[in-house]
Design an enzyme around this catalytic site. Structure first.
Site, mmCIF file in Angstrom:
data_model
loop_
_atom_site.group_PDB
_atom_site.id
_atom_site.type_symbol
_atom_site.label_atom_id
_atom_site.label_comp_id
_atom_site.label_asym_id
_atom_site.label_seq_id
_atom_site.Cartn_x
_atom_site.Cartn_y
_atom_site.Cartn_z
ATOM 1 N N THR A 1 -8.146 25.156 12.351
ATOM 2 C CA THR A 1 -9.204 24.127 12.477
ATOM 3 C C THR A 1 -8.692 23.217 13.653
ATOM 4 O OG1 THR A 1 -9.357 24.019 10.154
ATOM 5 C CG2 THR A 1 -10.581 22.424 11.392
ATOM 6 N N TRP A 2 -7.666 22.845 13.964
ATOM 7 C CA TRP A 2 -7.207 22.149 14.962
ATOM 8 C C TRP A 2 -7.077 22.644 16.293
ATOM 9 C CZ3 TRP A 2 -1.430 19.809 15.046
ATOM 10 C CH2 TRP A 2 -1.242 18.756 15.776
ATOM 11 N N HIS B 1 -8.471 35.782 11.729
ATOM 12 C CA HIS B 1 -7.218 35.834 10.781
ATOM 13 C C HIS B 1 -6.663 37.270 10.829
ATOM 14 C CE1 HIS B 1 -7.578 32.038 9.275
ATOM 15 N NE2 HIS B 1 -8.508 32.231 8.586
ATOM 16 N N SER C 1 -0.146 24.072 1.799
ATOM 17 C CA SER C 1 -1.464 23.981 2.349
ATOM 18 C C SER C 1 -2.523 24.681 1.585
ATOM 19 C CB SER C 1 -1.695 23.969 3.806
ATOM 20 O OG SER C 1 -2.801 23.530 4.359
ATOM 21 N N ARG D 1 -6.527 17.645 5.368
ATOM 22 C CA ARG D 1 -5.677 16.878 4.371
ATOM 23 C C ARG D 1 -4.599 15.978 4.914
ATOM 24 N NH1 ARG D 1 -1.397 18.066 0.465
ATOM 25 N NH2 ARG D 1 -0.505 19.493 1.933
ATOM 26 N N LYS D 2 -3.156 16.337 4.744
ATOM 27 C CA LYS D 2 -2.401 15.560 5.490
ATOM 28 C C LYS D 2 -1.625 15.991 6.673
ATOM 29 C CE LYS D 2 0.971 14.250 2.124
ATOM 30 N NZ LYS D 2 1.962 14.634 1.237
#
Ligand code: PPS
Length: 347
Positions: A91-92, A153, A183, A310-311
């Site tokens: 995503t990043w 992927h 994750s 998330r984190k």
């Protein structure tokens, strides 16, 4: 197209590997169900079945899209493909690559930048989930801006032949397997709550699948090594990134990404702070707060956009894995990856 290419001999890692998992040239004539029936299968962790196809484990839900992509996609020399194992920073990377590549049309400081209203997965679609669709249908790619920016992927050596035979560029991101597993285990309940009890026993179960090499698009070590070796063989065509390095120096790695894509930042842009603007726009804290990423659904696995954020910490695995779980995985990393010089920062 492939045969006409001046460099018609594919590089070694793209030479066709024949095996029972690699369908033949004329497999268009084969009915999809017949093809699936002919391939080796294993029970998956969240996918009901993993199918061994072109030497990787393909989740059965995406098999039609994967197969259609592998059979029909023709790469253009100018294409850019972002590749990764799930939960490695996809995503990043999508947000960063899109923002850098299209900054002439969408300045990162603009209030109406596409990232403000669209999740990165909508802006840079996956071949196997979106472009070729769950039913494996073909869609018209003519509407894509050039250079076309896609994601996948699928492992390097299993990509459609034209990717290696064209001048197409591939950017791969990977992440230390300990954090990737953690994750994934936080993401999985959002996808298949009915198959997932959550908690440590589920993580142990998933770890076991990964250690046996039956993880989606894996084994994970083959996935990483395929792109790693390709990046060493053809550094101008395959850029290998690590999530941990991106965390440590986002601006420096963004510059590498832009250069690799053929759109380096000018001195003026550097002076004007364009790099920092993109870094901020694409940061976890910025993306997480956008309305579209709190509520929207991009259609991939039918999950909500918020599940992609998330984190984003390096070393979060210490909060979730027992020492023996971590040791089991570290042994495999040592055995499979270290001999090829592939190591990760895990804390
Ligand atoms: N912008 C940005 N910056 C830094 N980190 C980010 C960003 N966006 C997502 N993430 C973190 O990446 C993890 C999700 O991985 P992927 O994006 O590869 O997921 S997916 O494969 O697309 O489903 C997941 O990591 P964990 O937090 O460790 O679960 C996300 O929080």
């Amino acid at each position: 197209m492939a045969n006409n290419h001046p460099n018609s001999l594919p590089p070694p890692s793209f030479r066709r590997i024949r095996s029972q998992t690699w369908p033949q040239e004329n497999d268009d004539d084969i009915d999809l169900e017949e093809l699936i029936a002919s391939l080796p299968k294993e029970k998956g962790f969240i996918s009901p079945i993993q199918i061994l196809y072109r030497n990787f484990w393909c989740p059965s839900e995406v098999f039609p899209g994967v197969h259609s992509f592998c059979r029909h996609f023709t790469a253009h020399d100018s294409d850019i493909i972002l590749a990764c194992k799930p939960k490695s920073g996809t995503t990043w990377l999508k947000a960063l690559a899109f923002s850098a590549l299209r900054r002439d049309v969408f300045p990162p400081s603009a209030n109406n930048h596409p990232l403000m209203s669209s999740n990165p997965h909508e802006l840079v679609p996956f071949f196997e989930f979106t472009i070729y669709g769950q039913a494996g249908e073909l869609i018209d790619l003519a509407s894509f801006s050039v250079p076309r920016l896609f994601a996948t992927h699928i492992p390097h050596d299993s990509l459609p032949e034209s990717v290696g035979q064209s001048g197409c560029r591939v950017i791969y991101i990977c992440r230390n397997p300990l954090d990737t597993i953690v994750s994934f285990c936080h993401f999985a309940p959002q996808v298949k709550p009915e198959l997932w009890s959550g908690g440590r026993s589920s993580m142990e179960e998933y770890l076991d699948y990964c250690c046996r090499g039956i993880d989606g698009f894996g084994p994970f070590w083959d996935h990483m090594l395929g792109y790693w070796k390709a990046s060493l063989e053809r550094p101008d065509k395959v850029l290998f990134l690590k999530y941990e390095d991106l965390r440590e120096d986002t601006a420096g790695n963004l510059k590498r990404i832009a250069e690799f894509m053929g759109v380096p930042f000018s001195e003026e842009e550097e002076r004007d702070g364009v790099i920092e603007e993109i870094v901020k726009l694409c940061s976890l804290s910025s993306l997480k707060e956008l309305e579209v990423n709190k509520t929207g659904k991009p259609g991939v696995w039918s999950t909500e956009n918020k599940t992609y954020f998330r984190k984003g910490e390096v070393g979060d695995w210490v909060n979730h894995m027992t020492p023996s779980m971590a040791e089991k995985l570290e042994r495999i990393m040592e055995e499979k990856l270290s001999p090829f010089g592939l190591k990760f920062r895990v804390k």
